[in-house]
Design an enzyme around this catalytic site. Structure first.
Site, PDB file in Angstrom:
ATOM      1  N   LYS A  22       9.837   5.417   7.105  1.00 53.50           N
ATOM      2  CA  LYS A  22       9.236   4.325   6.339  1.00 53.50           C
ATOM      3  C   LYS A  22       9.611   3.002   6.986  1.00 53.50           C
ATOM      4  CE  LYS A  22       6.889   3.768   2.460  1.00 53.50           C
ATOM      5  NZ  LYS A  22       5.849   4.619   1.886  1.00 53.50           N
ATOM      6  N   GLY A  55      -4.362   4.268 -15.928  1.00 54.81           N
ATOM      7  CA  GLY A  55      -4.742   3.611 -14.668  1.00 54.81           C
ATOM      8  C   GLY A  55      -6.022   4.255 -14.175  1.00 54.81           C
ATOM      9  N   GLY A  90      -7.739   3.284 -11.073  1.00 54.57           N
ATOM     10  CA  GLY A  90      -7.989   2.656  -9.772  1.00 54.57           C
ATOM     11  C   GLY A  90      -8.631   3.650  -8.818  1.00 54.57           C
ATOM     12  N   VAL A 141      -7.428   6.188  -6.809  1.00 58.30           N
ATOM     13  CA  VAL A 141      -7.108   7.616  -6.908  1.00 58.30           C
ATOM     14  C   VAL A 141      -7.709   8.215  -8.178  1.00 58.30           C
ATOM     15  CG1 VAL A 141      -5.229   9.286  -7.189  1.00 58.30           C
ATOM     16  CG2 VAL A 141      -5.004   7.441  -5.519  1.00 58.30           C
ATOM     17  N   ALA A 142      -7.464   7.549  -9.321  1.00 57.10           N
ATOM     18  CA  ALA A 142      -7.926   8.090 -10.603  1.00 57.10           C
ATOM     19  C   ALA A 142      -9.437   8.268 -10.617  1.00 57.10           C
ATOM     20  CB  ALA A 142      -7.500   7.170 -11.737  1.00 57.10           C
TER      21      ALA A 142
HETATM   22  P1  NAD Z   1      -5.032   1.168  -7.416  1.00 57.74           P
HETATM   23  O1  NAD Z   1      -4.390  -0.165  -7.327  1.00 57.74           O
HETATM   24  O2  NAD Z   1      -6.418   1.351  -6.906  1.00 57.74           O
HETATM   25  O3  NAD Z   1      -5.012   1.688  -8.940  1.00 57.74           O
HETATM   26  C1  NAD Z   1      -3.989   1.462  -9.835  1.00 57.74           C
HETATM   27  C2  NAD Z   1      -4.640   1.024 -11.136  1.00 57.74           C
HETATM   28  O4  NAD Z   1      -3.633   0.989 -12.161  1.00 57.74           O
HETATM   29  C3  NAD Z   1      -5.241  -0.378 -11.069  1.00 57.74           C
HETATM   30  O5  NAD Z   1      -6.602  -0.328 -11.463  1.00 57.74           O
HETATM   31  C4  NAD Z   1      -4.386  -1.186 -12.038  1.00 57.74           C
HETATM   32  O6  NAD Z   1      -5.117  -2.185 -12.729  1.00 57.74           O
HETATM   33  C5  NAD Z   1      -3.908  -0.111 -12.991  1.00 57.74           C
HETATM   34  N1  NAD Z   1      -2.709  -0.453 -13.764  1.00 57.74           N
HETATM   35  C6  NAD Z   1      -1.587  -1.092 -13.359  1.00 57.74           C
HETATM   36  N2  NAD Z   1      -0.712  -1.193 -14.378  1.00 57.74           N
HETATM   37  C7  NAD Z   1      -1.287  -0.604 -15.437  1.00 57.74           C
HETATM   38  C8  NAD Z   1      -0.886  -0.391 -16.777  1.00 57.74           C
HETATM   39  N3  NAD Z   1       0.301  -0.807 -17.238  1.00 57.74           N
HETATM   40  N4  NAD Z   1      -1.723   0.270 -17.617  1.00 57.74           N
HETATM   41  C9  NAD Z   1      -2.922   0.695 -17.175  1.00 57.74           C
HETATM   42  N5  NAD Z   1      -3.357   0.519 -15.916  1.00 57.74           N
HETATM   43  C10 NAD Z   1      -2.561  -0.120 -15.050  1.00 57.74           C
HETATM   44  O7  NAD Z   1      -4.016   2.161  -6.670  1.00 57.74           O
HETATM   45  P2  NAD Z   1      -4.261   3.666  -6.245  1.00 57.74           P
HETATM   46  O8  NAD Z   1      -4.410   3.721  -4.763  1.00 57.74           O
HETATM   47  O9  NAD Z   1      -5.269   4.316  -7.123  1.00 57.74           O
HETATM   48  O10 NAD Z   1      -2.808   4.272  -6.547  1.00 57.74           O
HETATM   49  C11 NAD Z   1      -2.432   4.649  -7.864  1.00 57.74           C
HETATM   50  C12 NAD Z   1      -1.071   5.331  -7.821  1.00 57.74           C
HETATM   51  O11 NAD Z   1      -1.129   6.456  -6.945  1.00 57.74           O
HETATM   52  C13 NAD Z   1       0.067   4.452  -7.273  1.00 57.74           C
HETATM   53  O12 NAD Z   1       1.258   4.816  -7.960  1.00 57.74           O
HETATM   54  C14 NAD Z   1       0.164   4.869  -5.829  1.00 57.74           C
HETATM   55  O13 NAD Z   1       1.455   4.627  -5.293  1.00 57.74           O
HETATM   56  C15 NAD Z   1      -0.120   6.349  -5.943  1.00 57.74           C
HETATM   57  N6  NAD Z   1      -0.603   6.971  -4.710  1.00 57.74           N
HETATM   58  C16 NAD Z   1      -1.742   6.525  -4.103  1.00 57.74           C
HETATM   59  C17 NAD Z   1      -2.196   7.134  -2.939  1.00 57.74           C
HETATM   60  C18 NAD Z   1      -3.462   6.702  -2.262  1.00 57.74           C
HETATM   61  O14 NAD Z   1      -3.932   7.433  -1.383  1.00 57.74           O
HETATM   62  N7  NAD Z   1      -4.067   5.592  -2.614  1.00 57.74           N
HETATM   63  C19 NAD Z   1      -1.480   8.211  -2.399  1.00 57.74           C
HETATM   64  C20 NAD Z   1      -0.336   8.667  -3.036  1.00 57.74           C
HETATM   65  C21 NAD Z   1       0.108   8.031  -4.215  1.00 57.74           C
END
Ligand code: NAD
Length: 339
Positions: free
Chosen positions: A64, A164, A166, A168-169
């Site tokens: 990292k 959430g 975003g 991934v979801a």
């Molecule tokens: P993202 O920023 O697209 O989505 C995160 C979402 O969570 C955002 O829409 C944000 O508004 C929302 N959010 C933040 N705080 C909140 C709360 N208190 N209540 C409700 N919603 C809330 O990020 P992402 O890429 O979708 O990543 C989401 C998670 O998955 C993170 O923890 C990230 O570390 C993890 N992750 C992502 C990847 C990837 O490939 N993008 C890989 C492994 C792990």
């Protein structure tokens, strides 16, 4: 540790283990209060990458990078290129990609100075957006948990509450909806909520999600969301989502188990992103290969759930054991010198 007064760069690369291959992990840019905090974070995150890649069956070690600074105000092309030169000095023992505080554009600057970069945009020959495969992996992991809990991995008619919505979801939700599952979601961003609604997802308030009766609770926002307060409110059979560091403490994982709730270890279920970048190393990126390997999260998750039951250990510990066993196995092979 690297200090470049010409560009203002102060950064650290931590290489935790290279038994399985070059260490790989993103570059995080964060305004750490001290160098000691930055070092602790780099070491902790590099260890987590060793476990994540080992458990996912990848030939990658754990590493990292952290840059000390505020990504909103202290990022510049010269700083990023200086970082790229630092990465380059390790000659490929550390491969970098994006993380909190860095994005695809930053990676392009870093790439100007080193070829030891993965996850570049597809137009540059990289594997691009990781969240597509992460979303698929989370879906596969959820299915494995469902199969373990209910004897059938069908999600038809099951209710999944997503905290959430975003990148991934939303990718995970697409798969869930295709299988006729019911998806309820919350977010603090209006854009994210708009996207959820447009996909046919029912939307609830940010706090309400914890009290929403569901079969599966999917943390997909920030870490630490499974804690002693939220656990009291959850009425689900499974906790499985994409967020990193979901458990506030190890004890919270044990408490879920005591309540009969299956917890999908986060580093195992969200490995789709690192699987995606791994498929571009040493060969042109092949999305079919990435998809096939990401789908294996189903098998890995099933194996972890079985180990957890047989050995009477937490699912998180069982996932760590899967990684440790693989590392020990491969170390045995590497004991033999081959010219
Ligand atoms: P993202 O920023 O697209 O989505 C995160 C979402 O969570 C955002 O829409 C944000 O508004 C929302 N959010 C933040 N705080 C909140 C709360 N208190 N209540 C409700 N919603 C809330 O990020 P992402 O890429 O979708 O990543 C989401 C998670 O998955 C993170 O923890 C990230 O570390 C993890 N992750 C992502 C990847 C990837 O490939 N993008 C890989 C492994 C792990």
């Amino acid at each position: 540790m690297y200090n470049d007064p010409n560009t203002g760069l102060r950064g650290i690369i931590a290489i935790h283990d290279t038994t399985l291959g070059p260490s790989c992990g993103g570059t995080r840019m964060w305004p750490y209060e001290s160098e000691t905090d930055a070092l602790a974070d780099a070491l902790r995150l590099s260890l987590a990458m060793t476990y994540k890649s080992a458990a996912a069956g990848l030939n990658l070690g754990g590493g990292k990078g952290v840059i000390i600074g505020d990504p909103r105000t202290q990022k510049s092309e010269s700083l990023l290129r200086s970082w790229g030169r630092f990465v380059d000095t390790l000659g490929g023992r550390y491969l970098t990609t994006t993380d909190v505080g860095t994005n695809g554009r930053d990676l392009e600057s870093i790439h100007q100075e080193t070829r030891h970069v993965v996850g570049l945009d597809v137009t540059l020959g990289g594997s691009g957006d990781t969240s597509i495969m992460t979303g698929l992996g989370v879906y596969m992991g959820i299915k494995a948990c469902a199969g373990d809990a209910w004897g059938s991995d069908s999600l038809r008619g099951r209710t999944i509450a997503m905290q959430g919505f975003g990148k991934v979801a939303s990718h995970t939700a697409k798969h869930l909806l295709d299988e006729d599952a019911r998806v309820i979601a919350t977010d603090i961003s209006e854009d994210a909520l708009g996207k959820a609604k447009s996909m046919g997802v029912q939307v609830v308030g940010a706090e309400e999600i914890f009290d929403t009766p569901c079969d599966i609770f999917a943390p997909c926002a920030l870490g630490g969301v499974i804690n002693k307060d939220s656990i009291q409110r959850l009425s689900c059979r499974i906790v499985a989502g994409g967020a990193n560091n979901q458990l506030a403490t190890e004890a919270d994982g044990e408490e879920l188990q005591r309540r009969g709730i299956t917890y999908a270890p986060d580093f195992l279920i969200n490995a789709g992103g690192i699987i995606n970048v791994s498929t571009e190393i040493g060969q042109p990126y092949n999305p079919d290969r990435a998809r096939q390997q990401t789908e294996r999260i189903y098998e890995q998750m099933s194996a972890v759930l079985t180990t957890s039951r047989n050995k009477e250990i937490s699912t998180a510990r069982a996932a760590e054991l899967l990684a440790e066993t693989r590392l020990a196995d491969v170390r045995r092979v590497r004991g033999i010198f081959r010219g």
